[in-house]
Design a protein around this motif. Structure first.
Motif, PDB file in Angstrom:
ATOM      1  N   ASN A 185       0.500  -1.155  -0.139  1.00 55.07           N
ATOM      2  CA  ASN A 185       0.085   0.063  -0.017  1.00 55.07           C
ATOM      3  C   ASN A 185       0.994   1.106  -0.116  1.00 55.07           C
ATOM      4  OD1 ASN A 185      -2.350  -1.437   0.036  1.00 55.07           O
ATOM      5  ND2 ASN A 185      -2.051  -1.871   2.338  1.00 55.07           N
ATOM      6  N   LYS A 186       0.794   2.133   0.927  1.00 55.11           N
ATOM      7  CA  LYS A 186       1.541   3.223   0.956  1.00 55.11           C
ATOM      8  C   LYS A 186       2.756   3.154   1.757  1.00 55.11           C
ATOM      9  CE  LYS A 186      -2.541   6.378   0.487  1.00 55.11           C
ATOM     10  NZ  LYS A 186      -3.272   7.629   1.152  1.00 55.11           N
ATOM     11  N   THR A 187       3.269   2.137   2.082  1.00 55.80           N
ATOM     12  CA  THR A 187       4.283   1.771   3.306  1.00 55.80           C
ATOM     13  C   THR A 187       5.597   1.488   2.444  1.00 55.80           C
ATOM     14  OG1 THR A 187       2.809   1.439   4.997  1.00 55.80           O
ATOM     15  CG2 THR A 187       5.297   0.653   5.174  1.00 55.80           C
ATOM     16  N   SER A 188       6.524   1.768   2.772  1.00 52.05           N
ATOM     17  CA  SER A 188       7.792   1.585   1.965  1.00 52.05           C
ATOM     18  C   SER A 188       8.889   0.745   2.840  1.00 52.05           C
ATOM     19  CB  SER A 188       8.626   2.962   1.240  1.00 52.05           C
ATOM     20  OG  SER A 188       8.955   3.566   2.070  1.00 52.05           O
ATOM     21  N   TYR A 189       9.283  -0.087   2.405  1.00 52.33           N
ATOM     22  CA  TYR A 189      10.460  -0.877   3.266  1.00 52.33           C
ATOM     23  C   TYR A 189      11.554  -1.236   2.607  1.00 52.33           C
ATOM     24  CZ  TYR A 189       5.805  -2.509   5.372  1.00 52.33           C
ATOM     25  OH  TYR A 189       4.618  -2.446   5.689  1.00 52.33           O
ATOM     26  N   VAL A 190      12.786  -1.157   3.533  1.00 48.27           N
ATOM     27  CA  VAL A 190      14.172  -1.779   3.059  1.00 48.27           C
ATOM     28  C   VAL A 190      14.606  -2.575   4.037  1.00 48.27           C
ATOM     29  CG1 VAL A 190      16.561  -0.607   2.486  1.00 48.27           C
ATOM     30  CG2 VAL A 190      14.562   0.730   1.894  1.00 48.27           C
ATOM     31  N   GLY A 191      14.967  -3.554   3.587  1.00 46.15           N
ATOM     32  CA  GLY A 191      15.311  -4.776   4.286  1.00 46.15           C
ATOM     33  C   GLY A 191      16.740  -5.428   4.174  1.00 46.15           C
ATOM     34  N   LEU A 192      17.307  -5.816   5.222  1.00 43.74           N
ATOM     35  CA  LEU A 192      18.689  -6.505   4.915  1.00 43.74           C
ATOM     36  C   LEU A 192      18.469  -8.046   4.753  1.00 43.74           C
ATOM     37  CD1 LEU A 192      21.685  -6.165   4.975  1.00 43.74           C
ATOM     38  CD2 LEU A 192      21.719  -6.693   7.496  1.00 43.74           C
ATOM     39  N   PHE A 193      19.098  -8.578   3.849  1.00 43.58           N
ATOM     40  CA  PHE A 193      18.823 -10.073   3.534  1.00 43.58           C
ATOM     41  C   PHE A 193      20.479 -10.659   3.603  1.00 43.58           C
ATOM     42  CE2 PHE A 193      15.417  -7.992   1.767  1.00 43.58           C
ATOM     43  CZ  PHE A 193      14.293  -8.742   1.955  1.00 43.58           C
ATOM     44  N   GLU A 194      20.250 -12.167   4.080  1.00 43.93           N
ATOM     45  CA  GLU A 194      21.568 -12.723   4.407  1.00 43.93           C
ATOM     46  C   GLU A 194      21.367 -14.085   3.456  1.00 43.93           C
ATOM     47  OE1 GLU A 194      23.714 -14.543   8.333  1.00 43.93           O
ATOM     48  OE2 GLU A 194      21.898 -14.152   8.494  1.00 43.93           O
ATOM     49  N   SER A 195      22.711 -14.403   2.976  1.00 41.46           N
ATOM     50  CA  SER A 195      22.805 -15.463   2.308  1.00 41.46           C
ATOM     51  C   SER A 195      24.067 -16.416   2.998  1.00 41.46           C
ATOM     52  CB  SER A 195      23.337 -15.497   0.926  1.00 41.46           C
ATOM     53  OG  SER A 195      23.645 -16.619   0.254  1.00 41.46           O
ATOM     54  N   LEU A 196      23.694 -17.765   3.315  1.00 35.15           N
ATOM     55  CA  LEU A 196      24.695 -18.681   3.998  1.00 35.15           C
ATOM     56  C   LEU A 196      25.362 -19.641   2.966  1.00 35.15           C
ATOM     57  CD1 LEU A 196      22.812 -19.224   7.356  1.00 35.15           C
ATOM     58  CD2 LEU A 196      24.590 -17.704   7.042  1.00 35.15           C
ATOM     59  N   ASP A 197      24.825 -19.389   1.681  1.00 33.80           N
ATOM     60  CA  ASP A 197      25.112 -20.398   0.773  1.00 33.80           C
ATOM     61  C   ASP A 197      25.788 -19.702  -0.466  1.00 33.80           C
ATOM     62  OD1 ASP A 197      22.931 -19.344  -0.301  1.00 33.80           O
ATOM     63  OD2 ASP A 197      21.867 -21.424  -0.385  1.00 33.80           O
ATOM     64  N   LYS A 198      26.426 -18.501  -0.323  1.00 35.50           N
ATOM     65  CA  LYS A 198      27.146 -17.711  -1.326  1.00 35.50           C
ATOM     66  C   LYS A 198      26.248 -17.040  -2.340  1.00 35.50           C
ATOM     67  CE  LYS A 198      31.572 -20.700  -1.322  1.00 35.50           C
ATOM     68  NZ  LYS A 198      32.285 -21.568  -1.661  1.00 35.50           N
ATOM     69  N   GLY A 199      24.988 -16.849  -1.897  1.00 31.63           N
ATOM     70  CA  GLY A 199      24.177 -16.374  -2.828  1.00 31.63           C
ATOM     71  C   GLY A 199      23.101 -16.967  -3.716  1.00 31.63           C
ATOM     72  N   GLY A 200      23.126 -18.395  -3.170  1.00 26.39           N
ATOM     73  CA  GLY A 200      22.205 -19.321  -3.820  1.00 26.39           C
ATOM     74  C   GLY A 200      20.654 -18.968  -3.467  1.00 26.39           C
ATOM     75  N   THR A 201      20.806 -18.742  -1.905  1.00 29.58           N
ATOM     76  CA  THR A 201      19.296 -18.318  -1.248  1.00 29.58           C
ATOM     77  C   THR A 201      19.603 -17.336  -0.450  1.00 29.58           C
ATOM     78  OG1 THR A 201      19.668 -19.754   0.385  1.00 29.58           O
ATOM     79  CG2 THR A 201      18.477 -20.723  -1.404  1.00 29.58           C
ATOM     80  N   TRP A 202      18.369 -16.198  -0.215  1.00 27.36           N
ATOM     81  CA  TRP A 202      18.510 -15.138   0.555  1.00 27.36           C
ATOM     82  C   TRP A 202      17.260 -15.295   1.333  1.00 27.36           C
ATOM     83  CZ3 TRP A 202      22.464 -11.888   0.318  1.00 27.36           C
ATOM     84  CH2 TRP A 202      23.464 -12.068  -0.892  1.00 27.36           C
TER      85      TRP A 202
END
Length: 376
Positions: A185-202
């Motif tokens: 809706n009107k809310t904006s979000y900025v998140g931090l994401f982590e990968s433990l498999d060199k970028g294969g999943t986040w």
């Protein structure tokens, strides 16, 4: 098809123009510059540098809109991709480029053709070994059992919010971290994401910033110390290309309230951060406030208050920032997304995209910059 070529470059030139104000912009024909450089800009707020195109114009489609570069350094090579297509945010393909000599020469291939979803990773054949993994934009590229595999991870859903992954992954200990942004809706979000498999999943780690009134989007992060992180976040509603700074002191678990940086000092779009070995933090942005950095017919407008790629520096872990210096102009607001690579000994490789006149399409450009030039 793979192309190899040598880029034209020019020597760093002393700044000759003194006292040119923002309201009294001087215009200069690019043909009058040394070695007929089409992109050298000199003014009291600019930096002398060597600059060239990532690709040879004779080998590139003249009518394509080439933009949004993304670059990393891996095993001494500069590796990147950019979008190429018919219009802004309407790409037909992604082009990969590689330099093994610090950005003096490049090889390019069409990495992804959108219509048939085929990947060409030939530029990486002799670079990656089994177990290696790199991340370019939304593609994880890894080598396993002698084969290179490409996986697309462009979004992560967290509850009702779909985040678009954006920033270049940063390694800390055994994890990779990057940012993503989304809306509900009107809310904006900025998140931090982590990968433990060199970028294969986040996976989602924490909320960097959110607002019902402000429009937070692209953000980049830098690891200042073992547990301290800085995020620089783009905000779309404010005047003068505002940027907000957010700090984590517990390795990205929690974040401070977003703090508006003074637009008279730091501003721009699509922020990119790098920390040098001497702990200096360099921020690059595409500044779209002010008059056009190029005139309609491609003349350079020499003024401190024009659109272009700007560099900012902090020597105190983000407590203060230097006033931005323009590296290169852009025509009107059509350009930006700078990416930095630390090459050691105070030298940076920078790439970005920019239109240079009213009748042209944007180009992918690059330069070498010694940060001592920022002291001029």
């Amino acid at each position: 098809m793979l192309f190899s070529f040598r880029l034209k470059s020019i020597s760093i030139i002393t700044l000759f123009f003194i006292g040119i104000g923002a309201t009294n912009a001087k215009e200069i024909d690019s043909k009058d510059l040394k070695n007929n450089s089409v992109d050298l800009c000199l003014s009291p707020q600019d930096v002398g540098l060597k600059k060239s195109s990532i690709y040879s114009k004779s080998l590139n489609f003249k009518d394509t809109y080439d933009a949004f570069p993304f670059v990393i350094s891996y095993k001494g090579a500069i590796i990147g991709i950019y979008s190429s297509g018919v219009a802004h945010a309407n790409s037909d393909k992604q082009v990969m480029f590689r330099s093994d000599d610090g950005g003096k020469t490049f090889k390019t291939v069409d990495f992804l053709i959108n219509k048939n979803n085929s990947f060409n990773t030939s530029l990486l054949d002799n670079l990656l070994v089994d177990g290696d993994s790199i991340n370019l934009k939304v593609w994880n590229i890894r080598k396993e059992k002698g084969m290179i595999k490409v996986t697309t991870i462009n979004r992560v859903s967290v509850g009702s919010v779909i985040y678009s992954l954006w920033s270049r992954p940063v390694q800390s200990n055994n994890s990779l971290y990057r940012t993503g942004y989304g809306f509900n809706n009107k809310t904006s979000y900025v998140g931090l994401f982590e990968s433990l498999d060199k970028g294969g999943t986040w996976k989602f780690k924490s909320m960097i910033a959110q607002s019902d009134n402000l429009s937070f989007t692209e953000a980049d992060i830098v690891n200042v110390s073992e547990s301290k992180w800085i995020a620089i976040v783009r905000e779309n509603k404010g005047r003068l290309n505002p940027l907000y700074q957010v700090i984590s002191s517990d390795n990205g678990i929690t974040w401070s309230k977003p703090n508006l940086l003074d637009p008279a000092i730091v501003s721009g779009r699509q922020p990119n951060l790098v920390k040098l070995k001497n702990n200096t933090i360099i921020l690059a942005t595409g500044d779209r406030a002010g008059s056009s950095g190029y005139t309609n017919d491609g003349k350079l407008r020499l003024s401190s208050n024009t659109t272009g790629i700007k560099i900012f520096r902090s020597t105190d872990s983000g407590k203060t920032w230097s006033v931005g210096k323009r590296v290169s102009p852009i025509y009107s607001t059509d350009g930006g997304q700078p990416f930095l690579v630390d090459q050691g000994n105070n030298n940076l490789f920078i790439t970005w995209y920019a239109r240079q006149r009213q009748s042209s399409q944007p180009l992918i450009l690059s330069c070498d910059l010694n940060i001592k030039s920022l002291d001029k």
